[in-house]
Design a protein around this motif. Structure first.
Motif, PDB file in Angstrom:
ATOM      1  N   ASP A 147       0.815  -1.220   0.000  1.00 28.01           N
ATOM      2  CA  ASP A 147       0.000   0.000   0.000  1.00 28.01           C
ATOM      3  C   ASP A 147       0.845   1.265   0.000  1.00 28.01           C
ATOM      4  OD1 ASP A 147      -2.314  -1.443  -0.078  1.00 28.01           O
ATOM      5  OD2 ASP A 147      -2.918  -1.071   1.983  1.00 28.01           O
ATOM      6  N   THR A 156      -2.625   0.339  -6.571  1.00 32.45           N
ATOM      7  CA  THR A 156      -3.653  -0.643  -6.209  1.00 32.45           C
ATOM      8  C   THR A 156      -3.545  -0.958  -4.726  1.00 32.45           C
ATOM      9  OG1 THR A 156      -3.466  -1.604  -8.416  1.00 32.45           O
ATOM     10  CG2 THR A 156      -4.572  -2.933  -6.732  1.00 32.45           C
ATOM     11  N   LYS A 157      -4.642  -0.879  -4.021  1.00 34.48           N
ATOM     12  CA  LYS A 157      -4.645  -1.129  -2.584  1.00 34.48           C
ATOM     13  C   LYS A 157      -5.021  -2.585  -2.301  1.00 34.48           C
ATOM     14  CE  LYS A 157      -3.389   3.025  -1.998  1.00 34.48           C
ATOM     15  NZ  LYS A 157      -1.926   3.238  -1.823  1.00 34.48           N
ATOM     16  N   ASP A 215      -8.731  -3.402  -1.611  1.00 35.09           N
ATOM     17  CA  ASP A 215      -9.575  -3.316  -2.804  1.00 35.09           C
ATOM     18  C   ASP A 215      -9.398  -4.545  -3.695  1.00 35.09           C
ATOM     19  OD1 ASP A 215     -10.453  -0.862  -1.923  1.00 35.09           O
ATOM     20  OD2 ASP A 215      -9.070   0.282  -3.202  1.00 35.09           O
ATOM     21  N   LEU A 216      -8.151  -4.967  -3.878  1.00 33.97           N
ATOM     22  CA  LEU A 216      -7.895  -6.128  -4.721  1.00 33.97           C
ATOM     23  C   LEU A 216      -8.451  -7.396  -4.076  1.00 33.97           C
ATOM     24  CD1 LEU A 216      -6.604  -7.095  -7.359  1.00 33.97           C
ATOM     25  CD2 LEU A 216      -4.489  -7.504  -6.070  1.00 33.97           C
ATOM     26  N   ALA A 267     -11.016  -7.639  -2.104  1.00 33.61           N
ATOM     27  CA  ALA A 267     -12.475  -7.614  -2.244  1.00 33.61           C
ATOM     28  C   ALA A 267     -12.888  -8.001  -3.660  1.00 33.61           C
ATOM     29  CB  ALA A 267     -13.008  -6.230  -1.886  1.00 33.61           C
ATOM     30  N   GLU A 268     -12.133  -7.537  -4.660  1.00 32.46           N
ATOM     31  CA  GLU A 268     -12.479  -7.874  -6.047  1.00 32.46           C
ATOM     32  C   GLU A 268     -12.302  -9.363  -6.316  1.00 32.46           C
ATOM     33  OE1 GLU A 268     -11.002  -6.842 -10.583  1.00 32.46           O
ATOM     34  OE2 GLU A 268     -10.909  -5.282  -9.042  1.00 32.46           O
TER      35      GLU A 268
END
Length: 267
Positions: free
Chosen positions: A198, A203-204, A207-208, A210-211
Motif C-alpha cells: 500500500d 492498487t490497494k 480493494d484487490l 475484495a475484487e
C-alpha cells in the motif's frame, strides 16, 4: 484403443484426478509431478487402487535433466497440464514474475513438446498433444492479465502446431476449463499479496482482495470440478474431437459473446 499418456502437473487437481480416471479406463498413464514429495503418496494411492498401469515420476519442467528423462518415454499422447499463475494489476506487477509465468506456462511446455514431436516425426508415429489452456485464454478480466496472457500465448502455439503437424499425423487440442473449484484460482488470487504494498503501489490490498473475493464467490466462480475431470478423461485419449474444448457450455457461450462484442469495444 489403449494409449500411453504422459500427464504433466499430475500431483493435484485436474491432472491427478484425470490421470487416475484414464488409468481406470485402461490407458497406460505416466503421471508426472512437480516435486519429489508428491511422488511416493501418488504411487501409494495407485497401489491402493490396484492401478498397475499408473506410473508416477517426477517432472520439474525447470530441471533440464527431468525434461531429458521424460522425453525418453515412449508415449502416444502428451498432455501439457502443468502450470502456475500470477495475478494482480498488469501495470504494477514485477516483471520478473511475468517472465517466470511465461517460462512455466509457455516456454517449458513448448520445450518438452518439441522433443516429443521430433521423435514422433522421425519414427513416423501418429501421436497427440493436448494443452490445458483456460477460459482465460480467450478473454482477459482485469487483474488476471498476466496469467491469462500466458494462456493466450498457449492458444496461439497450439493453433500453429495443429496446422504444422497435421501432415505428420500428429493431432493437437486445447482444453479450456471455466472457473472450477480446485484451489488453483484461489491460490493464484493470493499471489499478489506477497509483493503488493500500500505504501508503494496505486492498487490497494483491501480493494484487490475484495475484487478477487467477489469473483471467486460468484456462482460461476467455483464450479464443481467433477464435470471438467470427466470431460478430460474423455478428451485426452480420444482420436477425434474439437480442437478447442471449453467446459462448461455456459462458459463457452459467454466467451463467444465476449469475443463478438470485442469488435465494437470502445476505447
Amino acid at each position: 484403443m489403449s494409449k500411453t499418456i504422459l500427464v504433466t502437473g499430475a500431483g493435484s487437481g485436474f491432472g491427478k484426478a484425470a490421470a487416475i480416471g484414464m488409468a481406470r479406463n485402461g490407458h497406460d498413464v505416466i503421471a508426472t509431478v512437480h516435486v519429489a514429495s508428491q511422488v511416493t503418496p501418488l504411487r501409494e494411492e495407485a497401489r491402493a487402487l490396484d492401478l498397475r498401469n499408473l506410473r508416477v515420476e517426477r517432472l520439474d519442467l525447470t530441471d533440464p535433466y527431468d525434461i531429458r528423462q521424460a522425453q525418453g518415454f515412449d508415449i502416444d499422447v502428451l498432455w501439457n497440464n502443468a502450470g502456475m499463475g500470477e495475478a494482480g494489476p498488469v501495470f504494477e506487477i514485477p516483471l520478473d514474475l511475468v517472465r517466470r509465468n511465461y517460462e512455466v506456462n509457455v516456454f517449458l511446455p513448448l520445450q518438452l513438446t518439441q522433443g516429443f514431436v521430433r521423435k514422433w516425426i522421425d519414427a513416423q508415429k501418429p501421436a497427440k498433444i493436448v494443452f490445458t489452456s483456460s477460459m482465460g485464454g480467450l478473454f482477459t478480466p482485469a487483474n488476471w492479465g498476466v496469467y491469462v496472457s500466458t494462456k493466450h500465448a498457449l492458444e496461439a502455439v497450439a493453433e500453429a502446431l495443429q496446422q504444422e503437424l497435421r501432415p505428420f499425423g500428429i493431432k493437437v487440442q486445447t482444453i479450456n476449463p471455466g472457473a472450477f473449484y480446485t484451489g488453483y484460482n484461489e491460490t493464484m488470487a493470493d499471489a499478489p499479496f506477497r509483493w503488493l504494498d500500500d505504501a508503494r503501489h496505486v492498487t490497494k490490498r483491501a480493494d484487490l482482495r475484495a475484487e478477487f473475493d467477489r469473483f471467486l464467490q460468484a456462482p460461476d466462480g467455483h464450479l464443481d470440478a467433477r464435470e471438467m475431470i470427466e470431460r478430460m478423461i474423455e478428451i485426452v485419449p480420444a482420436d477425434s474431437g474439437r480442437f478447442r474444448n471449453v467446459v462448461p457450455k455456459a462458459t463457452e457461450d459467454m466467451l463467444k459473446a465476449h469475443q463478438l462484442a470485442a469488435w465494437e469495444n470502445p476505447i
